[in-house]
Design a protein around this motif. Sequence first.
Motif, PDB file in Angstrom:
ATOM      1  N   ALA A 104       1.472  31.777 -23.417  1.00 27.40           N
ATOM      2  CA  ALA A 104       2.018  32.539 -24.554  1.00 27.40           C
ATOM      3  C   ALA A 104       0.891  33.012 -25.466  1.00 27.40           C
ATOM      4  CB  ALA A 104       2.993  31.665 -25.332  1.00 27.40           C
TER       5      ALA A 104
ATOM      6  N   ARG B 167       6.634  36.075 -28.647  1.00 26.86           N
ATOM      7  CA  ARG B 167       5.813  34.923 -28.261  1.00 26.86           C
ATOM      8  C   ARG B 167       6.665  33.850 -27.568  1.00 26.86           C
ATOM      9  NH1 ARG B 167       2.105  31.156 -29.372  1.00 26.86           N
ATOM     10  NH2 ARG B 167       3.487  29.737 -30.459  1.00 26.86           N
TER      11      ARG B 167
ATOM     12  N   GLU C 252       7.248  36.705 -33.348  1.00 29.02           N
ATOM     13  CA  GLU C 252       7.505  35.314 -32.959  1.00 29.02           C
ATOM     14  C   GLU C 252       8.504  35.266 -31.800  1.00 29.02           C
ATOM     15  OE1 GLU C 252       5.843  32.781 -33.533  1.00 29.02           O
ATOM     16  OE2 GLU C 252       7.213  31.329 -32.618  1.00 29.02           O
TER      17      GLU C 252
ATOM     18  N   ARG D 103      -1.320  33.729 -28.510  1.00 30.52           N
ATOM     19  CA  ARG D 103      -1.402  33.189 -29.872  1.00 30.52           C
ATOM     20  C   ARG D 103      -1.460  34.320 -30.879  1.00 30.52           C
ATOM     21  NH1 ARG D 103      -2.100  27.763 -30.917  1.00 30.52           N
ATOM     22  NH2 ARG D 103      -1.861  26.717 -28.923  1.00 30.52           N
TER      23      ARG D 103
END
Length: 572
Positions: free
Chosen positions: A532, A520, A517, A534
């Motif tokens: 970004a 990202r 995360e 997925r």
Amino acid sequence: MDMTKVQPRSGKHNVEDLDVLREGFDWEEMKKDFSWYKTGKVNAAYEAIDRHAENPNKKDQVALLYSAPDREESITFDQLSKQSNKTANIFKKYGIQKGDRVFLFMPRSPEFYANFFGILKVGAIAGPLFEAFMEQAVRDRLEDSEATMLITTPELLSRVPVSDLPNLKQIVLVGANGDTEGDNYINFEEEMAEASENFDIEWVDREDGMLIHYTSGSTGKPKGVYHVHNAMIQHYATGKWVIDFKDDDIYWCTADPGWVTGTSYGIFAPWLNGVTNVIRGGRFSPESWYETLDKHNVTIWYTAPTALRKFVSAGDEVVKQYDLSSLRHVMSVGEPLNPEVITWALRVLDLRIHDTWWMTETGAMLIVNLPSMEIRPGSMGRPIPGVEAAIVDNEGNELPPNQMGNLAIKKGWPSMMRAIWKNPGKFESYFINGWYVSGDSAYMDEDGYFWFQGRLDDVINTSGERVGPFEVESKLIEHKAVAEAGVIGKPDPERGEIIKAFITLNPGYESSDELLEDIRQFVKTGLSAHAAPREIEIKDSIPKTRSGKIMRRLLKSWELGLPTGDTSTLEE
Ligand code: 6R9
């Protein structure tokens, strides 16, 4: 119902028969509709705005109908002409000259359009940037274009690395409420209050620069696609033929001006044709878009498959709450238009959706479905008059019908890009044997309809946005945990493709949800939300060729469980 062919609806269309228009067609004919054909004085801003402002029957017509959750405004051709004279005076006062690059990094608003035309009126080149861009994306574009002026807002200023951009001399701040500091900052509202409404427009050559749009390829940084004033001929013509503009139309193009559709068809085509243009601010939701169509009695709508698919998923109950009876013509661009979406629109809106194909580089529509044409769902349609399209092999030889190959256009339509900014080699590489080779694969059927098959390079199309894998990979490896990265587009029913990244980790880093995360978010805040990934998958190694190129094709085959094909150039 036979869904392989959908016949035209009745009604009077500007072009009743494409074949008749095509016969002996000459772009010279189209030029007669412009004032420069008689006066010899050229500027697209004059043709789009001032010409109507000088016409007593046209000047008080609403040009721009701005609609945002917190602001509604109607601006006439006369007012838009005066406002852009004012902005032109500001640019001139601060030394902007013909050929200078002035970039816009701000939300869609009436001020955006006044500034845009002011830039053209001084003969400078406009560079619109997506509001969603983060620092790296803004830096790359301002650096490459050597823009000397930027128009932005205080909210977006933190994403502009001012001190690293030596060419950037001035920043115009819109909505700063009087608290601009420093010599390099210009307070937009203060200057507008004093600027004159009269301006002697800078007449240019038709081949002079008007616009730079940055777009992504499969390698390298985004490239600056350079367009000239001459493009107006095709913006106007396709507006008339394909969008079917009539004097009293209310038109809405949903694209942001940071994307070529938002300038060619969100600015030039409607205003060159003198129609009322709806500009919507604020976020997307099916409800708010239906509301815009209903409230402003939109008659013509130009949008994208990714939005249309969201309408389909939102269900029929939602659409029934709105009155869309004014709508007479719908078009789509940017990605393959699914036949299911066409079926949905026939059922729910009782309208056909007309697909159009073109690119940032082509400047305007090339392959289209006219309202008077039979539509074949899944096909992008047929070439416009004055444009020769074909399927060619890698040497630029034409292929027969029904054979897949490179979609190519015979060089020389009016809105074709004239250069890749500061990159002549890249520009030349588009042309083979007199053909502009698009990078899309397609085939043509016996009746001359073109059918899109896919991209031939690694460019990703996610929700209609063109994303270069190299840009995303470069950002990913700036993250301290990431050693190597390979990025692909993975098919997705709603977004067309999503971005999937394969990465290897630096020593000392372990895979975890938090880390993924964080990576990202790093791309999202550094580059832009739509770039970004997925999905991120950690690998032990990234497949590369012996010359060190990431084999994205192989990553994609793995992802989709397809045969891996020729891997003879693989490193190990
Ligand atoms: C205007 C615009 C261009 C690429 C193009 C192609 C894809 C555009 C399409 C389509 C299938 C259509 N594309 N229109 N694919 N059917 N009707 O979209 O410009 O952002 O430069 O993208 O988009 O792959 O090569 P741009």
